[in-house]
Design an enzyme around this catalytic site. Structure first.
Site, short mmCIF file in Angstrom:
data_model
loop_
_atom_site.label_atom_id
_atom_site.label_comp_id
_atom_site.label_asym_id
_atom_site.label_seq_id
_atom_site.Cartn_x
_atom_site.Cartn_y
_atom_site.Cartn_z
N GLU A 1 0.82 -1.21 0.00
CA GLU A 1 0.00 0.00 0.00
C GLU A 1 0.85 1.26 0.00
O GLU A 1 1.78 1.41 0.80
CB GLU A 1 -0.91 -0.01 1.23
CG GLU A 1 -1.86 1.18 1.29
CD GLU A 1 -2.83 1.06 2.45
OE1 GLU A 1 -3.83 1.77 2.45
OE2 GLU A 1 -2.58 0.24 3.35
N LYS B 1 -8.57 -0.83 1.25
CA LYS B 1 -9.56 -1.30 2.22
C LYS B 1 -10.44 -2.31 1.49
O LYS B 1 -11.04 -2.01 0.47
CB LYS B 1 -10.42 -0.15 2.74
CG LYS B 1 -9.69 0.82 3.64
CD LYS B 1 -9.33 0.19 4.96
CE LYS B 1 -8.63 1.19 5.87
NZ LYS B 1 -8.22 0.56 7.14
#
Length: 340
Positions: free
Chosen positions: A164, A181
């Site tokens: 990420e 997410k």
């Protein structure tokens, strides 16, 4: 990468924090490069109401930065490491009952409107031996990801691996964030894998979670950006990694003219990427006895998910005496780091 710092900037106590920030600012103004980390707990010192809640007995410095002339032409290569490394006997710091109690407390805070998101994590301790660079090589071989670092300056050695992107600023002053997410495990067969990916891309719950962090980041980045420049060119994209599919969105903006091409630590902790909101929630979590934000493993600090230091393994956590059932259950669900 960076090697052989000219100096170190380290703050271990609250009284040393402001001086460390000033030293870092002076170093960058003189043309030096900085590489290292601010601990999550440093955020307490940037919010007056949270400063008294700064946790005690910290093993990691609040600030630990190396000062360099520039990137090294020959940084250490983890894949060239010849030593051995092992992490053994992981033990969860919470029992299943303790986890349940804090889980219910967090749900009450959510229902009462005290917060809209909380990161409920617990410490995992293990025995560690060997060469950190060799361990980095093992992790790199088992789970290649885009972003990785090994920080060996002062205090515990920190290994960080994550797919990420927290944020990135280019030379033109444009900022980009790629929040993740929404997660689904890879399938055992190509057909199952495609089905898992399709499910994740179209799942209402995962989309809601992703949309929440996108809205949060759009708001936080807008405080730092030129008015009208915030965009979301990609929403609910699914990226595939060795063990998981991840729902990823992309947010871009042009920094305001007075920001130039840089952000201050205050910007990062208090304005950007939701850390300001999460630090404010940390006060609630601390009062509720839930302020556990990192997993410390002897001289190795491996932090979980939203601390942006993630390690994914293909192997699930083996049954180890002393690991409570909650750790086994969460590992089987793929929700915590697994150490094989």
């Amino acid at each position: 990468g960076f090697a052989e710092p000219e100096a170190l900037i380290v703050a271990r106590t609250a009284d040393e924090f402001e001086a460390a920030l000033a030293a870092a600012e002076a170093a960058t103004e003189s043309g030096k490069w900085l590489a290292g980390y601010f601990s999550y707990e440093a955020g307490y010192l940037l919010e007056p109401k949270l400063r008294p809640l700064l946790p005690d007995n910290r093993r990691v410095p609040l600030v630990c930065l190396g000062v360099f002339r520039g990137p090294s032409d020959r940084p250490p290569d983890p894949m060239a490491a010849s030593g051995q490394a092992a992490v053994r006997n992981p033990v969860a710091g919470w029992s299943a009952e303790r986890y349940r109690e804090r889980f219910l407390k967090l749900h009450r805070h959510l229902a009462q409107g005290d917060c809209y998101q909380g990161n409920l994590t617990f410490p995992v301790e293990a025995e560690w031996s060997g060469d950190p660079l060799a361990l980095m090589a093992q992790l790199t071989g088992r789970q290649p990801v885009r972003y990785a670092s090994m920080v060996d300056l002062e205090g515990p050695v920190v290994l960080s691996r994550s797919p990420e992107l927290f944020f990135e600023i280019d030379a033109e002053g444009w900022i980009e964030a790629l929040p993740m997410k929404g997660t689904a495990p890879r399938g055992a067969t190509p057909e199952e894998d495609r089905a898992q990916k399709f499910m994740l891309a179209n799942d209402v719950k995962n989309q809601a979670e992703n949309r929440m962090i996108v809205d949060l980041l759009r708001n936080d980045i807008s405080v730092l950006a030129r008015v009208g420049s915030v965009r979301v060119p990609e929403l609910f994209a699914v990226e595939s990694f060795a063990t998981v599919h991840q729902m990823t969105s992309r947010i871009t903006a042009e920094l305001a003219a007075d920001r130039g091409c840089a952000l201050s630590p205050e910007d990062v902790f208090c304005q950007f990427a939701g850390l300001g909101c999460e630090d404010k929630f940390a006060g609630i979590a601390h009062a509720a006895g839930m302020c556990f934000t990192s997993a410390e493993i002897t001289d190795l600090t491996l932090a979980h998910e939203d601390l942006k230091q993630q390690i994914y393994y293909r192997d699930r956590l083996p049954v180890v005496p002393g690991v409570p059932e909650v750790l086994q259950a969460l590992s089987a669900a793929g929700d915590i780091l697994s150490i094989g």
